[in-house]
Design an enzyme around this catalytic site. Structure first.
Site, PDB file in Angstrom:
ATOM      1  N   TRP A   1       1.678   1.673  -8.700  1.00  0.00           N
ATOM      2  CA  TRP A   1       2.073   2.912  -9.399  1.00  0.00           C
ATOM      3  C   TRP A   1       3.473   2.718 -10.004  1.00  0.00           C
ATOM      4  O   TRP A   1       3.713   2.988 -11.170  1.00  0.00           O
ATOM      5  CB  TRP A   1       2.060   4.075  -8.405  1.00  0.00           C
ATOM      6  CG  TRP A   1       1.941   5.429  -9.033  1.00  0.00           C
ATOM      7  CD1 TRP A   1       1.950   5.722 -10.379  1.00  0.00           C
ATOM      8  CD2 TRP A   1       1.772   6.669  -8.350  1.00  0.00           C
ATOM      9  NE1 TRP A   1       1.795   7.067 -10.558  1.00  0.00           N
ATOM     10  CE2 TRP A   1       1.687   7.670  -9.334  1.00  0.00           C
ATOM     11  CE3 TRP A   1       1.699   7.036  -6.999  1.00  0.00           C
ATOM     12  CZ2 TRP A   1       1.529   9.027  -9.001  1.00  0.00           C
ATOM     13  CZ3 TRP A   1       1.532   8.371  -6.674  1.00  0.00           C
ATOM     14  CH2 TRP A   1       1.453   9.365  -7.670  1.00  0.00           C
TER      15      TRP A   1
ATOM     16  N   ARG B   1       5.912   5.348   2.043  1.00  0.00           N
ATOM     17  CA  ARG B   1       4.753   6.234   2.188  1.00  0.00           C
ATOM     18  C   ARG B   1       4.473   6.444   3.658  1.00  0.00           C
ATOM     19  O   ARG B   1       4.713   5.541   4.477  1.00  0.00           O
ATOM     20  CB  ARG B   1       3.545   5.562   1.509  1.00  0.00           C
ATOM     21  CG  ARG B   1       2.297   6.391   1.480  1.00  0.00           C
ATOM     22  CD  ARG B   1       1.162   5.638   0.796  1.00  0.00           C
ATOM     23  NE  ARG B   1       0.023   6.508   0.561  1.00  0.00           N
ATOM     24  CZ  ARG B   1      -1.143   6.120   0.048  1.00  0.00           C
ATOM     25  NH1 ARG B   1      -1.307   4.851  -0.303  1.00  0.00           N
ATOM     26  NH2 ARG B   1      -2.122   6.975  -0.119  1.00  0.00           N
TER      27      ARG B   1
ATOM     28  N   SER C   1      -5.003   3.055   3.638  1.00  0.00           N
ATOM     29  CA  SER C   1      -5.142   2.395   2.346  1.00  0.00           C
ATOM     30  C   SER C   1      -5.312   0.884   2.535  1.00  0.00           C
ATOM     31  O   SER C   1      -6.155   0.250   1.893  1.00  0.00           O
ATOM     32  CB  SER C   1      -3.914   2.707   1.484  1.00  0.00           C
ATOM     33  OG  SER C   1      -4.026   2.106   0.224  1.00  0.00           O
TER      34      SER C   1
ATOM     35  N   HIS D   1       7.588  -7.241  -2.327  1.00  0.00           N
ATOM     36  CA  HIS D   1       7.294  -6.781  -0.967  1.00  0.00           C
ATOM     37  C   HIS D   1       8.268  -7.407   0.033  1.00  0.00           C
ATOM     38  O   HIS D   1       8.140  -7.190   1.237  1.00  0.00           O
ATOM     39  CB  HIS D   1       5.871  -7.188  -0.548  1.00  0.00           C
ATOM     40  CG  HIS D   1       4.766  -6.425  -1.220  1.00  0.00           C
ATOM     41  ND1 HIS D   1       4.811  -5.072  -1.446  1.00  0.00           N
ATOM     42  CD2 HIS D   1       3.561  -6.841  -1.689  1.00  0.00           C
ATOM     43  CE1 HIS D   1       3.684  -4.687  -2.031  1.00  0.00           C
ATOM     44  NE2 HIS D   1       2.917  -5.742  -2.194  1.00  0.00           N
TER      45      HIS D   1
ATOM     46  N   GLY E   1      -5.725   8.093  -3.904  1.00  0.00           N
ATOM     47  CA  GLY E   1      -4.478   8.525  -4.521  1.00  0.00           C
ATOM     48  C   GLY E   1      -3.953   9.857  -4.024  1.00  0.00           C
ATOM     49  O   GLY E   1      -3.388  10.634  -4.801  1.00  0.00           O
TER      50      GLY E   1
ATOM     51  N   LYS F   1       0.806  -1.235   0.000  1.00  0.00           N
ATOM     52  CA  LYS F   1       0.000   0.000   0.000  1.00  0.00           C
ATOM     53  C   LYS F   1       0.840   1.287   0.000  1.00  0.00           C
ATOM     54  O   LYS F   1       0.372   2.351   0.378  1.00  0.00           O
ATOM     55  CB  LYS F   1      -1.020   0.053   1.154  1.00  0.00           C
ATOM     56  CG  LYS F   1      -1.862  -1.191   1.336  1.00  0.00           C
ATOM     57  CD  LYS F   1      -2.317  -1.824   0.059  1.00  0.00           C
ATOM     58  CE  LYS F   1      -3.376  -1.012  -0.686  1.00  0.00           C
ATOM     59  NZ  LYS F   1      -3.731  -1.709  -1.966  1.00  0.00           N
ATOM     60  N   SER F   2       2.076   1.181  -0.459  1.00  0.00           N
ATOM     61  CA  SER F   2       2.955   2.349  -0.476  1.00  0.00           C
ATOM     62  C   SER F   2       3.148   2.919  -1.879  1.00  0.00           C
ATOM     63  O   SER F   2       3.928   3.859  -2.062  1.00  0.00           O
ATOM     64  CB  SER F   2       4.321   1.970   0.099  1.00  0.00           C
ATOM     65  OG  SER F   2       4.177   1.480   1.404  1.00  0.00           O
TER      66      SER F   2
ATOM     67  N   TRP G   1       5.586  -9.522  -9.634  1.00  0.00           N
ATOM     68  CA  TRP G   1       6.060  -9.664  -8.256  1.00  0.00           C
ATOM     69  C   TRP G   1       7.036 -10.825  -8.173  1.00  0.00           C
ATOM     70  O   TRP G   1       6.704 -11.950  -8.581  1.00  0.00           O
ATOM     71  CB  TRP G   1       4.883  -9.978  -7.336  1.00  0.00           C
ATOM     72  CG  TRP G   1       4.290  -8.806  -6.653  1.00  0.00           C
ATOM     73  CD1 TRP G   1       4.734  -8.242  -5.493  1.00  0.00           C
ATOM     74  CD2 TRP G   1       3.131  -8.058  -7.044  1.00  0.00           C
ATOM     75  NE1 TRP G   1       3.911  -7.186  -5.151  1.00  0.00           N
ATOM     76  CE2 TRP G   1       2.934  -7.046  -6.087  1.00  0.00           C
ATOM     77  CE3 TRP G   1       2.245  -8.137  -8.125  1.00  0.00           C
ATOM     78  CZ2 TRP G   1       1.891  -6.132  -6.157  1.00  0.00           C
ATOM     79  CZ3 TRP G   1       1.216  -7.236  -8.198  1.00  0.00           C
ATOM     80  CH2 TRP G   1       1.042  -6.242  -7.225  1.00  0.00           C
TER      81      TRP G   1
ATOM     82  N   THR H   1       3.084   0.504  -4.825  1.00  0.00           N
ATOM     83  CA  THR H   1       3.635  -0.608  -5.603  1.00  0.00           C
ATOM     84  C   THR H   1       3.140  -0.605  -7.050  1.00  0.00           C
ATOM     85  O   THR H   1       3.936  -0.654  -7.999  1.00  0.00           O
ATOM     86  CB  THR H   1       3.181  -1.955  -4.981  1.00  0.00           C
ATOM     87  OG1 THR H   1       3.170  -1.834  -3.565  1.00  0.00           O
ATOM     88  CG2 THR H   1       4.064  -3.092  -5.437  1.00  0.00           C
TER      89      THR H   1
ATOM     90  N   MET I   1      -4.671   5.841 -14.874  1.00  0.00           N
ATOM     91  CA  MET I   1      -4.514   4.468 -14.370  1.00  0.00           C
ATOM     92  C   MET I   1      -5.843   3.898 -13.879  1.00  0.00           C
ATOM     93  O   MET I   1      -6.124   2.726 -14.049  1.00  0.00           O
ATOM     94  CB  MET I   1      -3.463   4.414 -13.268  1.00  0.00           C
ATOM     95  CG  MET I   1      -2.033   4.394 -13.816  1.00  0.00           C
ATOM     96  SD  MET I   1      -0.785   4.253 -12.516  1.00  0.00           S
ATOM     97  CE  MET I   1      -1.132   2.637 -11.819  1.00  0.00           C
TER      98      MET I   1
ATOM     99  N   TYR J   1       6.088   8.123  -1.814  1.00  0.00           N
ATOM    100  CA  TYR J   1       4.787   8.212  -2.496  1.00  0.00           C
ATOM    101  C   TYR J   1       4.385   9.685  -2.601  1.00  0.00           C
ATOM    102  O   TYR J   1       3.878  10.133  -3.627  1.00  0.00           O
ATOM    103  CB  TYR J   1       3.765   7.414  -1.680  1.00  0.00           C
ATOM    104  CG  TYR J   1       2.351   7.486  -2.194  1.00  0.00           C
ATOM    105  CD1 TYR J   1       1.880   6.577  -3.140  1.00  0.00           C
ATOM    106  CD2 TYR J   1       1.468   8.458  -1.720  1.00  0.00           C
ATOM    107  CE1 TYR J   1       0.584   6.649  -3.607  1.00  0.00           C
ATOM    108  CE2 TYR J   1       0.165   8.535  -2.188  1.00  0.00           C
ATOM    109  CZ  TYR J   1      -0.271   7.628  -3.130  1.00  0.00           C
ATOM    110  OH  TYR J   1      -1.566   7.707  -3.590  1.00  0.00           O
TER     111      TYR J   1
HETATM  112  P1  A3P Z   1      -5.104   4.857  -1.621  1.00  0.00           P
HETATM  113  O1  A3P Z   1      -5.817   3.644  -1.094  1.00  0.00           O
HETATM  114  O2  A3P Z   1      -4.672   5.784  -0.528  1.00  0.00           O
HETATM  115  O3  A3P Z   1      -5.873   5.562  -2.704  1.00  0.00           O
HETATM  116  P2  A3P Z   1      -0.085  -0.430  -3.546  1.00  0.00           P
HETATM  117  O4  A3P Z   1      -0.006  -0.402  -5.029  1.00  0.00           O
HETATM  118  O5  A3P Z   1       1.246  -0.462  -2.877  1.00  0.00           O
HETATM  119  O6  A3P Z   1      -1.032  -1.485  -3.079  1.00  0.00           O
HETATM  120  O7  A3P Z   1      -0.690   0.981  -3.092  1.00  0.00           O
HETATM  121  C1  A3P Z   1      -2.017   1.338  -3.408  1.00  0.00           C
HETATM  122  C2  A3P Z   1      -2.190   2.833  -3.188  1.00  0.00           C
HETATM  123  O8  A3P Z   1      -1.489   3.539  -4.252  1.00  0.00           O
HETATM  124  C3  A3P Z   1      -3.642   3.272  -3.247  1.00  0.00           C
HETATM  125  O9  A3P Z   1      -3.747   4.355  -2.309  1.00  0.00           O
HETATM  126  C4  A3P Z   1      -3.760   3.728  -4.688  1.00  0.00           C
HETATM  127  O10 A3P Z   1      -4.829   4.603  -4.929  1.00  0.00           O
HETATM  128  C5  A3P Z   1      -2.410   4.426  -4.859  1.00  0.00           C
HETATM  129  N1  A3P Z   1      -2.071   4.649  -6.271  1.00  0.00           N
HETATM  130  C6  A3P Z   1      -1.918   3.748  -7.255  1.00  0.00           C
HETATM  131  N2  A3P Z   1      -1.676   4.352  -8.431  1.00  0.00           N
HETATM  132  C7  A3P Z   1      -1.673   5.683  -8.190  1.00  0.00           C
HETATM  133  C8  A3P Z   1      -1.493   6.859  -9.002  1.00  0.00           C
HETATM  134  N3  A3P Z   1      -1.275   6.781 -10.304  1.00  0.00           N
HETATM  135  N4  A3P Z   1      -1.556   8.060  -8.384  1.00  0.00           N
HETATM  136  C9  A3P Z   1      -1.784   8.165  -7.057  1.00  0.00           C
HETATM  137  N5  A3P Z   1      -1.953   7.100  -6.241  1.00  0.00           N
HETATM  138  C10 A3P Z   1      -1.902   5.869  -6.804  1.00  0.00           C
END
Ligand code: A3P
Length: 284
Positions: free
Chosen positions: A46, A118, A126, A96, A247, A41-42, A74, A44, A220, A181
């Site tokens: 993205w 993050r 998240s 991870h 996001g 959730k940091s 992964w 990944t 995205m 992040y």
């Molecule tokens: P939120 O739940 O705060 O919206 P991971 O990929 O490590 O699981 O992290 C998921 C988090 O990254 C989610 O956060 C998601 O919305 C955010 N995220 C993914 N792509 C993004 C982007 N292009 N811009 C901003 N946040 C993004």
């Protein structure tokens, strides 16, 4: 039981198996591989979108046909064995795993790492929503209950602080780049320039802008190759909470009470006491 226990951490059975974890340990890293390491959730997914684009100099061809997780798989998940032969060097990967559980071949190689971190309060928020939408994860309980699980490391890949300590003290020198992040949120083109410099890619401003546009939250979220809408609803239910949820930086402010903030902060402070690195955000 939905989880496998691996070196004191839990990982989901849906995506991981003892074979996939062994496959990761035996994986032969090449010198030009690039891996993005994250605590869940940091950011990944993205970075999973960004990395192949930077490495190919902005080639947008695969992004409408190949899911994000197959473009930069992964390391520790089942899927890698199926797609590894389709990757072309320099190979983008994500993981991870904490640093100390990376395979021996990684340590022997010159493969580079981008560690995305993050603000842990936003990570927890998240993660809370992710546990609600992901059918392969346990119900998070109340927000307050989930906070205890998070702080005690009874969540995927263990404690946030242990993950940070492992990668921040990695001794990888110039093989590792740290990015937040929040940096990506604040100025994506600037972050992309930093990433492309680190990877020795000399991307034109036009390419940087093109990648930034493609990797924006809205693009995205609308792209089925990166928004997880291809995954059956029983595994990921966007009606409960979309994977690309908000996001933003600082959503914790809409969730934490002052008591929860104090509890959270005191645990994180205690766990990081005496560490030589400093956090890029204020904890309060
Ligand atoms: P939120 O739940 O705060 O919206 P991971 O990929 O490590 O699981 O992290 C998921 C988090 O990254 C989610 O956060 C998601 O919305 C955010 N995220 C993914 N792509 C993004 C982007 N292009 N811009 C901003 N946040 C993004």
């Amino acid at each position: 039981d939905m989880y496998i226990h691996y070196h004191g951490m839990i990982v989901p059975k849906e995506t991981h198996s003892s074979e996939s974890l062994t496959f990761a340990q035996d994986f032969a890293f090449k010198d030009d591989d690039v891996v993005s390491a994250t605590y869940p959730k940091s950011g990944t997914v993205w970075m999973q979108e960004i990395l192949p684009l930077v490495l190919t100099g902005g080639d947008l061809t695969p992004i409408q046909t190949i899911p994000n997780w197959d473009r930069a798989p992964w390391l520790e998940e089942k899927r890698l064995a199926l797609v590894v032969d389709q990757l072309t060097s320099p190979r983008p990967l994500v993981t991870h795993l904490p640093y100390h559980l990376m395979p021996q071949s990684f340590h022997n190689s010159k493969a580079k790492v981008i560690y995305v971190m993050r603000n842990p309060k936003d990570v927890m928020v998240s993660s809370y929503y992710f546990h609600q939408m992901a059918g392969f994860l346990e119900d998070p309980g109340t927000f307050d209950e989930f906070m205890d699980k998070f702080l005690e490391g009874r969540v995927l890949f263990g404690k946030w602080t242990d993950h940070m300590k492992s990668w921040r003290c990695s001794e990888l020198g110039d093989r590792i780049m740290y990015i937040t992040y929040e940096e990506l949120v604040q100025d994506l083109p600037a972050a992309l320039r930093r990433i492309s410099d680190f990877l020795g890619r000399n991307l034109s401003e036009e390419t940087i802008q093109k990648i930034a546009k493609h990797c924006s939250f809205n693009t995205m979220k609308a792209n089925q190759m990166s928004n997880f809408s291809l995954v059956p609803k029983i595994y990921m239910d966007s009606d409960k909470s979309p994977f690309l949820r908000k996001g933003v930086a600082g959503d914790w402010k809409n969730h934490f009470t002052s008591e929860q903030l104090a509890r959270f902060t005191s645990v994180i402070r205690k766990e990081l006491k005496g560490e030589s690195f400093s956090l890029p955000w204020s904890l309060d």
